[in-house]
Design a protein around this motif. Sequence first.
Motif, PDB file in Angstrom:
ATOM      1  N   ALA A 146      -2.582  18.920   6.092  1.00 22.56           N
ATOM      2  CA  ALA A 146      -1.981  17.605   5.927  1.00 22.56           C
ATOM      3  C   ALA A 146      -1.078  17.523   4.718  1.00 22.56           C
ATOM      4  N   SER A 147      -0.409  18.617   4.385  1.00 24.41           N
ATOM      5  CA  SER A 147       0.402  18.644   3.175  1.00 24.41           C
ATOM      6  C   SER A 147       1.615  17.743   3.268  1.00 24.41           C
ATOM      7  N   ASP A 148       2.016  17.351   4.467  1.00 23.95           N
ATOM      8  CA  ASP A 148       3.203  16.523   4.589  1.00 23.95           C
ATOM      9  C   ASP A 148       2.865  15.043   4.691  1.00 23.95           C
ATOM     10  N   ARG A 149       1.599  14.716   4.486  1.00 20.88           N
ATOM     11  CA  ARG A 149       1.228  13.314   4.572  1.00 20.88           C
ATOM     12  C   ARG A 149       1.426  12.614   3.230  1.00 20.88           C
ATOM     13  N   SER A 150       1.391  11.297   3.291  1.00 23.29           N
ATOM     14  CA  SER A 150       1.725  10.516   2.115  1.00 23.29           C
ATOM     15  C   SER A 150       0.667  10.646   1.038  1.00 23.29           C
ATOM     16  N   PHE A 151       1.124  10.846  -0.187  1.00 23.52           N
ATOM     17  CA  PHE A 151       0.218  10.866  -1.327  1.00 23.52           C
ATOM     18  C   PHE A 151      -0.156   9.453  -1.735  1.00 23.52           C
ATOM     19  N   PHE A 152       0.698   8.531  -1.382  1.00 22.13           N
ATOM     20  CA  PHE A 152       0.522   7.183  -1.901  1.00 22.13           C
ATOM     21  C   PHE A 152      -0.531   6.404  -1.135  1.00 22.13           C
ATOM     22  N   GLU A 161       2.398   6.540  -9.064  1.00 19.43           N
ATOM     23  CA  GLU A 161       2.357   5.807  -7.803  1.00 19.43           C
ATOM     24  C   GLU A 161       0.935   5.436  -7.395  1.00 19.43           C
ATOM     25  N   VAL A 162      -0.042   5.792  -8.223  1.00 25.08           N
ATOM     26  CA  VAL A 162      -1.441   5.512  -7.904  1.00 25.08           C
ATOM     27  C   VAL A 162      -2.000   4.414  -8.801  1.00 25.08           C
ATOM     28  N   ALA A 163      -1.714   4.490 -10.089  1.00 31.15           N
ATOM     29  CA  ALA A 163      -2.217   3.501 -11.040  1.00 31.15           C
ATOM     30  C   ALA A 163      -1.249   2.327 -11.107  1.00 31.15           C
ATOM     31  N   PRO A 164      -1.691   1.120 -10.817  1.00 35.49           N
ATOM     32  CA  PRO A 164      -0.787  -0.043 -10.869  1.00 35.49           C
ATOM     33  C   PRO A 164      -0.128  -0.236 -12.226  1.00 35.49           C
ATOM     34  N   ALA A 165      -0.843   0.057 -13.301  1.00 36.90           N
ATOM     35  CA  ALA A 165      -0.267  -0.114 -14.633  1.00 36.90           C
ATOM     36  C   ALA A 165       0.933   0.797 -14.838  1.00 36.90           C
TER      37      ALA A 165
END
Length: 591
Positions: free
Chosen positions: A536-542, A264-268
């Motif tokens: 902030a463990s419940d915040r978005s990773f994305f 979900e981080v690298a566009p490829a």
Amino acid sequence: MNFNWAPCVDEEQQIYLRRSPRQKIFQEQQREEIKITTTATSFGPAPYPNPSPGPVHLIPAARCSELPAAAHEQHRRRRYRSGDTAMLFKRRARMLRGLVCGRLGPLWMWKALLLFVAIVFAGQLLGIIFSKSSVQPAARSIFSSPDAQGPSLGPCRPHTHIMFLKTHKTASSTVLNMLYRFGEERGLRFALPLGYQLGYPLPFSAHRVKGYRGPRVVEFHIMGNHMRFQKAEVEKVMPADTFYFSIIRDPVALAESSFAYYKEVAPAFRKAKGLGDFADDPGKYYDPRARNNHYARNLLWFDFGMDHNANFSVVLARHGEAVVRQTFKLVLVSEFFDQSMILLRHALCWPLDAVVSFSLNARQQKPDGGGGGALADSWVGKVRGGRSPAKAPPNLVLTEAQREKLRQWNALDWHLYQAFNRTFWRQVDAFGAARMEREVALLRSRREALAGACLRDGGKPVEAHRIRDKTIRPFQSGLVKILGYELQPGLDNSTRTACLRMIRPEIQYKDALDAKQFPRAQSLQAPPGQQSPMLASDRSFFKQDPSRTGEKGRDPGGRTGEEGPRDWDGSRLLSRNRNDSAVRTKKRPVV
């Protein structure tokens, strides 16, 4: 004149008459030199008893109280000289006992009380004696046993100036934990980042080390957080005698892990349905200009500070290999982790326990049954706030042909891996195959012993939400579950502290060391309104913060928002830190 003659027997005469023959003989021996001379008077014979047993002299009874005072005094002195003191003491003791017992209780009660006191005192005395003889020395902590040192290292001094290039998805978090433990136990200072990575993925710059500049600049001992290596800048921070080492991994296995963590981080990766789909045609998904696509190609080459998008050539690959060899004295191999730890231990001259570890930041290999439903209660569902269903774990299945395609796609990494893998086994051969086998067995045995002493359920990793202590739950990144450990209950303080160091996740450990080194800077570390990463463990990773992924706030000229030196004391705060919108989007690091 008629007198009523009667024996003049007073109380003292009665005592004399009641004595046993032995007492009388003893008194006679004391009185043999005392002669009582009686004078012929009208009062008759001597008023006091004769020294020898015989008839009592009779005198008028009325005259017994009229005896001269001098005779009384003389008799009193004779009585004390003759040993009557003991008899008098006994008599008075009987009188006192009768008085006390008559007022405070019967005699049998006092005897019982004295007996009880004597029994209690004797019991306490015997208890103390037996307890002293039966007390065993306090159980020594497992970390202080002789096995903690391991086999002899010979005449050497432990290295304390260490630079570890923490490459991605290579078990480097486990190695960093060893460095953290070794340094914390010995009071060493760490070159810590301002955030959680040293400017990654931008090339490392010395000013990104917290405390590098300022009025209290000190020597740093250990550097090991994620960075894109740049030797000239590292040498500004670390002493000249620093020991450099790193770790590598088979590019295919590394690609599997990267795809799971950074899909979900690298566009490829995000565009591909699965890793096999990406491997079939990487060029279809890969754009070298897109941010964070460095996770999708030659990630090792990139972490070592070289151009990961360069076209492969033997000359370029060998040149990159030589650059790495020139700086790094030891390159470990993730697939042979235990053998790597033995080589590292001897290279650093460290005790065995310093390189014993539990696998950290490991992902769950097999997702729970039920597909995406298994993640319904995970952080993914919380991130989406229930607005969309949780995503299924990524598809990592590869055929052999797809594996070969990934090696070709990551050709620079593959060359680096093959070269240092050969070097690694040459070092093992020089160490001695049989010796290596013995020391690896000791390492594994020690790991099992520490796991049994420290960890619940024999050291089996568990999902983060099952860990009762929220402070040691690993941060969840990507679409896979990151596993952690639970401590054994009932540990003593010293053992618990040592065990906690071995399982503390990287982010929490960095925060703990940061608080130790910069206790007054904690209030300046986070701008107002910004939550600590620990909370902030419940915040978005994305929605990653640029400082965590390298996507610094860029102006039209391409300059980053953190250009120029910055220090931990907050003397030059970033302009984007004063931007409320930027503060609200600041998230946890990618690890």
